[in-house]
Design a protein around this motif. Structure first.
Motif, short mmCIF file in Angstrom:
data_model
loop_
_atom_site.label_atom_id
_atom_site.label_comp_id
_atom_site.label_asym_id
_atom_site.label_seq_id
_atom_site.Cartn_x
_atom_site.Cartn_y
_atom_site.Cartn_z
N LEU A 74 0.80 -1.22 0.00
CA LEU A 74 0.00 0.00 0.00
C LEU A 74 0.83 1.27 0.00
N ALA A 75 2.10 1.16 0.39
CA ALA A 75 2.94 2.35 0.43
C ALA A 75 3.08 2.94 -0.98
N GLY A 76 2.65 4.15 -1.14
CA GLY A 76 2.75 4.81 -2.44
C GLY A 76 1.75 4.33 -3.46
N ALA A 77 0.82 3.47 -3.08
CA ALA A 77 -0.15 2.93 -4.05
C ALA A 77 -1.08 4.03 -4.56
N ARG A 78 -1.53 3.86 -5.76
CA ARG A 78 -2.43 4.81 -6.39
C ARG A 78 -3.79 4.15 -6.63
N PHE A 79 -4.79 4.98 -6.77
CA PHE A 79 -6.12 4.47 -7.07
C PHE A 79 -6.75 5.33 -8.15
N LYS A 80 -7.73 4.75 -8.79
CA LYS A 80 -8.54 5.51 -9.73
C LYS A 80 -10.00 5.17 -9.47
N VAL A 81 -10.86 6.09 -9.82
CA VAL A 81 -12.30 5.89 -9.70
C VAL A 81 -12.87 5.76 -11.09
N VAL A 82 -13.63 4.69 -11.32
CA VAL A 82 -14.22 4.48 -12.64
C VAL A 82 -15.74 4.52 -12.53
N ASP A 83 -16.38 4.97 -13.60
CA ASP A 83 -17.84 5.04 -13.59
C ASP A 83 -18.43 3.74 -14.11
N ALA A 84 -19.74 3.73 -14.32
CA ALA A 84 -20.43 2.50 -14.72
C ALA A 84 -19.97 2.00 -16.08
N ARG A 85 -19.36 2.88 -16.90
CA ARG A 85 -18.84 2.48 -18.22
C ARG A 85 -17.33 2.26 -18.17
N ASN A 86 -16.80 2.16 -16.96
CA ASN A 86 -15.38 1.89 -16.73
C ASN A 86 -14.47 3.04 -17.19
N ARG A 87 -15.00 4.24 -17.26
CA ARG A 87 -14.20 5.41 -17.60
C ARG A 87 -13.61 6.00 -16.32
N VAL A 88 -12.36 6.39 -16.36
CA VAL A 88 -11.69 6.97 -15.20
C VAL A 88 -12.19 8.40 -15.00
N VAL A 89 -12.69 8.68 -13.81
CA VAL A 89 -13.20 10.02 -13.52
C VAL A 89 -12.38 10.72 -12.44
N GLN A 90 -11.55 9.98 -11.73
CA GLN A 90 -10.70 10.56 -10.71
C GLN A 90 -9.52 9.63 -10.48
N ALA A 91 -8.39 10.17 -10.12
CA ALA A 91 -7.22 9.36 -9.79
C ALA A 91 -6.46 10.04 -8.66
N GLY A 92 -5.74 9.25 -7.89
CA GLY A 92 -4.99 9.83 -6.79
C GLY A 92 -4.12 8.80 -6.11
N ARG A 93 -3.45 9.25 -5.07
CA ARG A 93 -2.57 8.38 -4.28
C ARG A 93 -3.23 8.14 -2.93
N LEU A 94 -3.09 6.93 -2.41
CA LEU A 94 -3.64 6.63 -1.09
C LEU A 94 -3.01 7.54 -0.04
N GLY A 95 -3.80 7.87 0.98
CA GLY A 95 -3.31 8.72 2.05
C GLY A 95 -2.40 7.97 3.00
N ALA A 96 -1.96 8.67 4.03
CA ALA A 96 -1.07 8.08 5.03
C ALA A 96 -1.78 6.97 5.78
N ALA A 97 -1.00 6.06 6.33
CA ALA A 97 -1.57 4.95 7.09
C ALA A 97 -2.32 5.48 8.31
N THR A 98 -3.50 4.93 8.55
CA THR A 98 -4.31 5.33 9.71
C THR A 98 -4.13 4.40 10.89
#
Length: 644
Positions: A68-92
């Motif tokens: 998870l260190a430095g991992a990135r994520f993206k958000v996809v809509d119902a048609r699998n299109r990327v609408v947001q991307a970012g990096r995971l926050g600090a460990a909680t």
């Protein structure tokens, strides 16, 4: 202030196996054949119902620290299109050995309505359940309707409703039920010490109402709490006819439990702990209408199953335990407020009932004697009662104001006095069936309208609401998933929804929205953004309880489709692992084929807490009235807040 739930022999429904296994395969619930290396196993937790447009939004990812260190994520809509991307926050924080690291994904910038998923790539590959972005009313109002559906399924008596979990008219013998003297129990409340119950000679009609939980008992304490929440929710959703109808159904039963001629309040119908000579509701696994078909005579052990005993909260004309008197008065006064504009004569009748119950409160109870809640009292232990008296006084004053009754100031004085006593006590809690101070404080502040009475003003009342919420905020700051309630004890989920409701009540009363983000995260925790990745509201989200300990769901539901689920029911959720050493069983339980394999949830247990979706796990998946109506109030207040 966590209440202890009664150990019952209950079970669950077998429905939605395909949906559950699909969710399992997508979202990390381990089952046979899972060969994912432990070094890369991750799970994504989201609010599976969805996030409100404009609110702070947070998801959680749990897995190995290195992945998870430095991992990135993206958000996809119902048609699998990327609408947001970012990096995971600090460990909680750390969760458990298999998922040692927890990080957040900030979704706050996502406000376009739609359905989405979070996708991780690389060493931390994973895909979340679906979640929606929508307005508060669009997301919350269907949940309120589902909660009402659960209450409709819980109906007892002749006035039952058709539905996916339909059952026939039940417990018709309650129309002419025998009143018995208070039963005597052992210290633990597990065994009836009386050889037989002792009738008082009185008969009463206590038919109708709702089943309390997965069993068929009926309690004035829990029903009055739930009806109060329904009537308060109706203020925010006045156009929802089914909500009004269900509040009226519960109110009609409470009216039967109060005998104004003899000045007697009845506390309970049925008995859940007996002995060899007195069989109880918890000794038999059946549909509720089966009780009416029993061929029994007085003296038979099963006589008290068909002809259910009624127990009193007070002897006729004598003082009533103040928790029940205050809460009962509050409900009748809320009914008076509801009828004030449309039927003043009916409203005055409700106000007079409320005043009569309130006047009989035992305001000097023996501190060495338990408050009357249920028989045995261990089913629903309660330490505080000043909050109930404050609640009753506040609602009486508001009803008097609407009806022009000159007793308003007397009740306002009384409510303020009880509020002061509550604030000075050492039994202060947060909103749940054992503490209604949050409900009382908000309406008492309305009564006071900027004035001070008995040294109490809105400032002190709002300060205590902040105390309740700040305790949850402080706990959440040290929890990897931001949980504000204690999840290794009973009632984790209803306490969570209690915090949501309290935050919304506070914001509505004061205009102070400092707890808005906290409320959203708590709602999300209960709806899927928790270590187990399950919603604790049946039918809400992709993963939810499929095997509740509930006799009707187990025996009346068809086992071949989603239509048979106990939709809208709210369960307890995780509990202390030590409390799950023994699960209940019963020969006539139907096997819940929707259950995941044994131990399927174990990988996600942590911090001393465990969750089990099993027909025998009353400790985690038995729904109840008070659980569900606390959630309903939280949803209604959230829906209303979004409309402002």
């Amino acid at each position: 202030m966590n209440s202890l739930r009664k150990p019952r022999l209950l079970a669950g429904t077998a429905a939605g196996l395909g949906t559950l296994l699909l969710a399992v395969s997508l979202h990390g619930l381990p089952h046979g054949g899972d060969t994912t290396p432990a070094s890369t196993k991750v799970a994504i937790r989201v609010d599976q119902v969805g996030y409100v447009r404009g609110e702070a939004k947070r998801a959680y990812v749990m897995g190995p620290s290195a992945a998870l260190a430095g991992a990135r994520f993206k958000v996809v809509d119902a048609r699998n299109r990327v609408v947001q991307a970012g990096r995971l926050g600090a460990a909680t924080g750390r969760w458990n050995a298999k998922y040692p690291s927890v990080r957040t994904a900030d979704l706050s910038a996502l406000n376009t309505p739609g359905t989405y998923r979070i996708v991780l790539t690389g060493a931390a590959a994973g895909r979340s359940p679906a979640f929606r972005i929508a307005g508060a009313g669009e997301l919350m109002t269907p949940l309120v309707r589902d909660n009402v559906r659960f209450l409709q399924a819980q109906r007892d008596g002749a006035d039952v409703l058709p539905g996916a979990l339909r059952h026939g008219p039940s417990h018709l013998a309650d129309q002419d039920a025998t009143v018995y003297a208070d039963p005597d129990y052992d210290k633990e409340g597990t065994e009836l010490l009386d050889e037989r119950l002792t009738p008082t000679g009185d008969q009463v009609d206590v038919s109708g109402g709702w089943f309390d939980a997965g069993d068929f008992l009926k309690f004035t304490g829990t029903t009055s709490y739930s009806v109060a929440e329904l009537l308060l929710a109706q203020r925010d959703l006045p156009a929802m006819a089914e909500l009004s109808a269900e509040a009226s159904h519960g109110l009609a039963w409470l009216d039967r439990m109060w005998d104004e001629d003899s000045e007697t309040l009845y506390a309970q119908v049925g008995i859940g702990a007996g002995n060899d000579a007195v069989r109880t509701d918890h000794d038999v696994w059946r549909l509720p209408e089966a009780d009416d078909r029993l061929d029994v005579s007085p003296g038979d052990p099963d006589y008290t199953i068909k002809h259910r005993p009624v127990f009193r909260a007070n002897d006729p004309g004598e003082p009533i335990s103040p928790n029940l008197a205050g809460r009962g008065a509050a409900v009748f006064a809320l009914a008076a407020q509801r009828a004030a504009d449309t039927d003043p004569e009916e409203a005055q009748d409700w106000l007079d009932k409320a005043a009569a119950v309130y006047d009989l409160a035992d305001t000097d109870p023996d501190p060495d004697e338990p408050l009357v809640t249920a028989f045995p009292g261990a089913f629903y232990p309660e330490d505080s009662w000043q909050d109930d008296m404050e609640f009753g006084g506040a609602e009486l004053a508001l009803a008097a104001r609407e009806l022009g009754d000159d007793r308003e100031s007397d009740w306002a004085d009384a409510a303020a006095g009880w509020a002061g006593d509550y604030l000075d006590s050492d039994v202060k809690g947060t909103l749940d069936v054992a503490d209604v101070s949050a409900l009382a404080h908000v309406d008492l502040a309305t009564v006071l309208d900027g004035t001070r009475v008995n040294g109490i003003g809105a400032e002190e009342l709002y300060d205590d609401l902040r105390r309740q919420l700040d305790d949850g905020v402080a706990r959440a700051e040290h929890d990897p998933f931001g949980a504000g309630a204690v999840y290794d004890d009973f009632d984790a989920v209803p306490h969570t929804f209690g915090l949501v409701a309290t935050a919304r009540l506070y914001a509505k009363a004061t205009g102070d929205t400092r707890y808005a983000a906290f409320a959203g995260r708590q709602r999300g925790w209960a709806l899927g953004a928790n270590p187990w990745g399950t919603s604790f509201v049946i039918g809400a989200g992709e993963v939810y309880p499929h095997c509740p300990e509930h006799q009707l769901a187990n025996l009346a539901g068809s086992h071949d489709g989603e239509g048979a689920i106990l939709r809208g029911a709210v369960v307890n959720g995780p509990n202390a692992a030590s409390k799950l050493d023994e699960l209940n069983g019963f020969p006539t339980m139907k096997k819940c084929t929707a259950a995941p394999p044994a131990g399927a949830w174990t990988d996600f247990d942590g911090k001393g807490a465990r969750y089990v979706d099993d027909v025998g796990a009353w400790q985690t998946v038995e729904p109840s009235l008070d659980f569900t109506t606390t959630a309903l109030l939280a949803f209604a207040l959230t829906a209303q807040a979004g409309s402002r």
